[in-house]
Design a protein around this motif. Sequence first.
Motif, mmCIF file in Angstrom:
data_model
loop_
_atom_site.group_PDB
_atom_site.id
_atom_site.type_symbol
_atom_site.label_atom_id
_atom_site.label_comp_id
_atom_site.label_asym_id
_atom_site.label_seq_id
_atom_site.Cartn_x
_atom_site.Cartn_y
_atom_site.Cartn_z
ATOM 1 N N ALA A 7 -2.414 2.100 -4.238
ATOM 2 C CA ALA A 7 -0.962 2.140 -3.829
ATOM 3 C C ALA A 7 -0.174 2.978 -4.645
ATOM 4 O O ALA A 7 0.854 3.720 -4.091
ATOM 5 C CB ALA A 7 -0.197 1.038 -3.379
ATOM 6 N N HIS A 8 -0.435 3.135 -5.996
ATOM 7 C CA HIS A 8 0.560 3.873 -6.910
ATOM 8 C C HIS A 8 0.101 5.370 -7.176
ATOM 9 O O HIS A 8 0.812 6.013 -8.131
ATOM 10 C CB HIS A 8 0.532 3.404 -8.338
ATOM 11 C CG HIS A 8 1.221 1.695 -8.176
ATOM 12 N ND1 HIS A 8 0.674 0.686 -8.807
ATOM 13 C CD2 HIS A 8 2.092 1.279 -7.395
ATOM 14 C CE1 HIS A 8 1.344 -0.580 -8.252
ATOM 15 N NE2 HIS A 8 2.200 -0.093 -7.471
ATOM 16 N N ASN A 9 -0.888 5.894 -6.463
ATOM 17 C CA ASN A 9 -1.310 7.294 -6.561
ATOM 18 C C ASN A 9 0.050 8.237 -6.306
ATOM 19 O O ASN A 9 0.047 9.304 -7.121
ATOM 20 C CB ASN A 9 -2.249 7.708 -5.936
ATOM 21 C CG ASN A 9 -3.809 7.038 -6.447
ATOM 22 O OD1 ASN A 9 -3.922 6.512 -7.309
ATOM 23 N ND2 ASN A 9 -4.598 6.722 -5.373
ATOM 24 N N VAL A 10 0.898 7.628 -5.397
ATOM 25 C CA VAL A 10 1.785 8.766 -5.082
ATOM 26 C C VAL A 10 2.949 8.834 -6.256
ATOM 27 O O VAL A 10 3.839 9.592 -6.222
ATOM 28 C CB VAL A 10 2.595 8.223 -3.696
ATOM 29 C CG1 VAL A 10 1.747 8.348 -2.642
ATOM 30 C CG2 VAL A 10 3.132 6.645 -3.910
ATOM 31 N N LEU A 27 5.254 1.969 0.626
ATOM 32 C CA LEU A 27 6.111 2.579 -0.438
ATOM 33 C C LEU A 27 6.724 3.825 0.153
ATOM 34 O O LEU A 27 7.798 4.089 -0.108
ATOM 35 C CB LEU A 27 5.334 3.062 -1.707
ATOM 36 C CG LEU A 27 4.630 1.886 -2.552
ATOM 37 C CD1 LEU A 27 3.709 2.439 -3.623
ATOM 38 C CD2 LEU A 27 5.867 0.985 -3.196
ATOM 39 N N VAL A 28 6.138 4.657 0.864
ATOM 40 C CA VAL A 28 6.654 6.036 1.221
ATOM 41 C C VAL A 28 7.027 6.077 2.591
ATOM 42 O O VAL A 28 8.230 6.762 3.102
ATOM 43 C CB VAL A 28 5.834 6.945 0.921
ATOM 44 C CG1 VAL A 28 5.476 7.056 -0.405
ATOM 45 C CG2 VAL A 28 4.430 7.011 1.904
ATOM 46 N N ASP A 83 6.178 5.312 7.230
ATOM 47 C CA ASP A 83 5.079 5.376 8.088
ATOM 48 C C ASP A 83 5.543 5.390 9.527
ATOM 49 O O ASP A 83 6.781 5.514 9.712
ATOM 50 C CB ASP A 83 4.185 3.979 8.085
ATOM 51 C CG ASP A 83 2.631 4.295 8.700
ATOM 52 O OD1 ASP A 83 2.529 5.409 9.381
ATOM 53 O OD2 ASP A 83 1.820 3.439 8.634
ATOM 54 N N ARG A 108 4.234 12.456 1.092
ATOM 55 C CA ARG A 108 4.057 11.367 1.987
ATOM 56 C C ARG A 108 2.607 11.617 3.225
ATOM 57 O O ARG A 108 2.963 12.280 3.920
ATOM 58 C CB ARG A 108 5.178 11.260 2.802
ATOM 59 C CG ARG A 108 6.407 10.902 2.102
ATOM 60 C CD ARG A 108 7.775 10.841 2.881
ATOM 61 N NE ARG A 108 8.224 11.829 3.327
ATOM 62 C CZ ARG A 108 9.337 12.057 4.152
ATOM 63 N NH1 ARG A 108 10.053 11.129 4.595
ATOM 64 N NH2 ARG A 108 9.936 13.193 4.506
ATOM 65 N N ASP A 163 0.930 -1.470 0.014
ATOM 66 C CA ASP A 163 -0.040 -0.016 -0.041
ATOM 67 C C ASP A 163 0.854 1.337 0.035
ATOM 68 O O ASP A 163 2.224 1.075 -0.155
ATOM 69 C CB ASP A 163 -0.993 -0.091 1.232
ATOM 70 C CG ASP A 163 -0.327 -0.105 2.537
ATOM 71 O OD1 ASP A 163 1.215 -0.122 2.383
ATOM 72 O OD2 ASP A 163 -0.903 -0.248 3.478
ATOM 73 N N THR A 164 0.221 2.231 0.207
ATOM 74 C CA THR A 164 1.176 3.579 0.077
ATOM 75 C C THR A 164 2.038 3.687 1.163
ATOM 76 O O THR A 164 3.564 4.140 0.824
ATOM 77 C CB THR A 164 -0.065 4.738 0.187
ATOM 78 O OG1 THR A 164 -0.978 4.976 -0.909
ATOM 79 C CG2 THR A 164 0.832 6.280 -0.010
#
Length: 340
Positions: A178-181, A120-121, A123, A193, A116-117
């Motif tokens: 998940a790839h919107n970022v 990737l970025v 947390d 983020r 998920d996001t």
Amino acid sequence: MGDASRKRKVRGRKIRASREQKAGRRAKKELTRKASNAGDRTGDSPLSDPEEVRPESFVETDAVEALQERITGWLEAKQPVHLIGPTGCGKTALALSVAAERGRPVVWINGDDAVDTAALVGDHAGGERYMEDDRFVSGVSKQTEIVRERWVDNPLSVAVREGATLVYNEFSRSDPAAHNVLLSVFEEGVLERPSKRGEDRTIDVHPEFRAVLTSNDVEYAGVHEQQDALLDRFVGVHADYYDAETEREIVRAHVDLSDDDIATVVETTRTLRDDLEVVVGTRAAITAAKGLAVFDGHDDTGAFAEETLANVFTDVLAPKVAGEDGGDIDELRSQISETI
């Protein structure tokens, strides 16, 4: 005398308080340093040296070099490359080889439904705390507990900040949400983020950041259709099974067999690829060659016995058709035997 003594005592308390304040400030600085170096300190940093990811026994024939040059050219043009092709054709090895040739650090992501996001970025990863002790009044102690949330950057954040080459394997197996970022990364040069607060909620993309993504063809199970807005920002390079010469060189690099035996394995693999409905990739040829090197089922002429070839290739391909009653495997064995 009494006044002077009181002044000395007061001065002493002030000195102790000043020292405690300095100790508190040092603790804060140390906490900040530890949080910023969390990846290096725990070994969790996703950055890899390019030579560490270079595939072993990687073969570079004319066909392979032509694909490498295409991908490298697009990366030099600052275009993310989406490498698409059937399973077992060598996409991952090709992507890692290209990444290693750039000489920049490499960050690896393997896609699946759990990505998920945040994966990737980054947390928040719990909190770190320390106590600050103040003694401004004689006999009175005031303790303050300070808690600082620790943020951990995940692979995408590290890659865009450090100018690494991102290799996103099995990209299309991850949920498109998940790839919107990635949209702002490739279009605006900024990574957002969402869970991060404050001024560093965004990261400016390093000018040396590049991305190579690999995906199976859309007809494969477990592949998600990605959003057009994102796909429009990629260039797509199609990878297919290599020519017979290249496949022989690939098998030879992995298995110690005679040239005649390798030629038999590759010829059988390519024939089965045309005749069977299941995917028979170059990886299957390598696995079959490893099995044949152990079983050594040569006949009187010095060639592999047909029964040995049929058994080995059935074992290699059986996981693709295995059912509860085993009937699919019996049918597969029959088809392989007939082809051989």
